[in-house]
Write an enzyme that holds these catalytic residues in place. Sequence first.
Site, PDB file in Angstrom:
ATOM      1  N   ASP A  82     -13.516  -3.130   6.348  1.00 51.23           N
ATOM      2  CA  ASP A  82     -14.824  -2.610   6.449  1.00 51.23           C
ATOM      3  C   ASP A  82     -16.000  -2.683   5.369  1.00 51.23           C
ATOM      4  OD1 ASP A  82     -13.139  -0.590   5.612  1.00 51.23           O
ATOM      5  OD2 ASP A  82     -15.158   0.616   5.614  1.00 51.23           O
ATOM      6  N   GLU A 140       4.593   1.412   3.567  1.00 55.52           N
ATOM      7  CA  GLU A 140       3.511   2.058   3.696  1.00 55.52           C
ATOM      8  C   GLU A 140       3.946   3.371   2.838  1.00 55.52           C
ATOM      9  OE1 GLU A 140       0.311   3.002   5.286  1.00 55.52           O
ATOM     10  OE2 GLU A 140       0.811   4.885   4.057  1.00 55.52           O
ATOM     11  N   GLU A 168      -9.821  -0.395  12.023  1.00 56.48           N
ATOM     12  CA  GLU A 168     -10.780  -1.506  12.453  1.00 56.48           C
ATOM     13  C   GLU A 168     -11.602  -0.796  13.888  1.00 56.48           C
ATOM     14  OE1 GLU A 168      -8.735  -5.278  12.809  1.00 56.48           O
ATOM     15  OE2 GLU A 168     -10.612  -6.232  13.583  1.00 56.48           O
ATOM     16  N   ASP A 206      -7.224   0.644   0.914  1.00 51.15           N
ATOM     17  CA  ASP A 206      -8.027   1.606   0.205  1.00 51.15           C
ATOM     18  C   ASP A 206      -9.248   0.851  -0.742  1.00 51.15           C
ATOM     19  OD1 ASP A 206      -6.618   3.483   1.752  1.00 51.15           O
ATOM     20  OD2 ASP A 206      -5.427   3.921   0.281  1.00 51.15           O
ATOM     21  N   GLU A 215      -5.981   0.500  13.738  1.00 48.68           N
ATOM     22  CA  GLU A 215      -6.492   1.705  13.998  1.00 48.68           C
ATOM     23  C   GLU A 215      -7.922   2.074  13.347  1.00 48.68           C
ATOM     24  OE1 GLU A 215      -3.235   2.383  11.883  1.00 48.68           O
ATOM     25  OE2 GLU A 215      -2.379   1.867  14.178  1.00 48.68           O
TER      26      GLU A 215
HETATM   27  C1  LIG Z   1      -7.161   2.683   4.924  1.00 46.21           C
HETATM   28  S1  LIG Z   1      -5.490   2.888   5.556  1.00 46.21           S
HETATM   29  C2  LIG Z   1      -5.547   1.394   6.728  1.00 46.21           C
HETATM   30  C3  LIG Z   1      -4.169   1.599   7.805  1.00 46.21           C
HETATM   31  C4  LIG Z   1      -4.197   0.514   8.572  1.00 46.21           C
HETATM   32  N1  LIG Z   1      -3.747  -0.755   7.616  1.00 46.21           N
HETATM   33  C5  LIG Z   1      -5.372   0.181   9.526  1.00 46.21           C
HETATM   34  O1  LIG Z   1      -5.766  -0.948   9.236  1.00 46.21           O
HETATM   35  O2  LIG Z   1      -5.499   0.811  10.544  1.00 46.21           O
HETATM   36  C6  LIG Z   1      -4.569   2.334   4.122  1.00 46.21           C
HETATM   37  C7  LIG Z   1      -3.200   2.409   4.141  1.00 46.21           C
HETATM   38  O3  LIG Z   1      -2.584   1.864   3.169  1.00 46.21           O
HETATM   39  C8  LIG Z   1      -1.723   2.790   2.529  1.00 46.21           C
HETATM   40  N2  LIG Z   1      -1.500   2.306   1.073  1.00 46.21           N
HETATM   41  C9  LIG Z   1      -2.456   1.973   0.229  1.00 46.21           C
HETATM   42  N3  LIG Z   1      -2.395   1.673  -1.037  1.00 46.21           N
HETATM   43  C10 LIG Z   1      -0.618   1.429  -0.794  1.00 46.21           C
HETATM   44  C11 LIG Z   1       0.423   0.925  -1.814  1.00 46.21           C
HETATM   45  N4  LIG Z   1      -0.177   0.680  -3.088  1.00 46.21           N
HETATM   46  N5  LIG Z   1       1.401   0.865  -1.177  1.00 46.21           N
HETATM   47  C12 LIG Z   1       1.773   1.071   0.005  1.00 46.21           C
HETATM   48  N6  LIG Z   1       0.889   1.676   0.986  1.00 46.21           N
HETATM   49  C13 LIG Z   1      -0.615   1.932   0.405  1.00 46.21           C
HETATM   50  C14 LIG Z   1      -2.050   4.043   2.600  1.00 46.21           C
HETATM   51  O4  LIG Z   1      -1.399   5.179   2.655  1.00 46.21           O
HETATM   52  C15 LIG Z   1      -2.759   3.994   3.960  1.00 46.21           C
HETATM   53  O5  LIG Z   1      -2.083   4.508   5.060  1.00 46.21           O
END
Ligand SMILES: C[S@@+](CC[C@H](N)C(=O)[O-])C[C@H]1O[C@@H](n2cnc3c(N)ncnc32)[C@H](O)[C@@H]1O
Length: 202
Positions: free
Chosen positions: A144, A59, A184, A108, A182
């Site tokens: 999603d 993360e 989801e 993302d 979270e």
């Molecule tokens: C939309 S959140 C989803 C968090 C969790 N997986 C969930 O389903 O509740 C996406 C997470 O991925 C992390 N993230 C996105 N691109 C990343 C990367 N290249 N390397 C590490 N973390 C990344 C973001 O900082 C964020 O906390």
Amino acid sequence: MRKKKNLLPRLEAVSDFFIKDISEFEDFSNIYLEIGCGKGTFITESAKRNPKRQYVAIEKVSSVILLAAEKAARENLKNVRFYLGDAENLRDLKNSNFCDKIFLNFSDPWPRTRHAKRRLTADGFLELYKKLLSSDGEIQMKTDNTELFDFSLETFPANGFELSEVTRDLHAEVAPWNIVTEYEQNFVSQGVPIKRLVAKLQ
Ligand SMILES: C[S@@+](CC[C@H](N)C(=O)[O-])C[C@H]1O[C@@H](n2cnc3c(N)ncnc32)[C@H](O)[C@@H]1O
């Protein structure tokens, strides 16, 4: 997310759960890896359900990975480690084939075309995952986001992966194995259907 109070001392308090240097990945084999673990519900619950399996979560945001590591510490989990940094850093590794599974949960979406390369299922990342995965390894993705899902339905096969378990409404199915993340939970409570796929190397 707002800057966490006492971020540094709190990170220090759970430092045993952290991989300090990317080179430590060179000691791993047969791990389950989550990229973008957020606050860690998925990785900690997975580690609890499968105590014999080693889990690693990546993360890039310190204030959220802190919460994930604190969860693991509260649960006294011995089979989960965290890496604070960008998944891009895995490109520097000398070893390969050390992941049996990679989980991409609610990555993302990067909706703009000019940012498409940043999507965790873009060609460049799939090349990286091919290097990380063991020969019968797989990637499990949930999202999603319809655009990211449709994009991934094209990039995986175009990069030599075979798709299975493709669904556009996971929660309409009976899936007691599913660990709700979270994000989801949030989307489900808004009535947004959850898309899922499994991708294996052919
Ligand atoms: C939309 S959140 C989803 C968090 C969790 N997986 C969930 O389903 O509740 C996406 C997470 O991925 C992390 N993230 C996105 N691109 C990343 C990367 N290249 N390397 C590490 N973390 C990344 C973001 O900082 C964020 O906390």
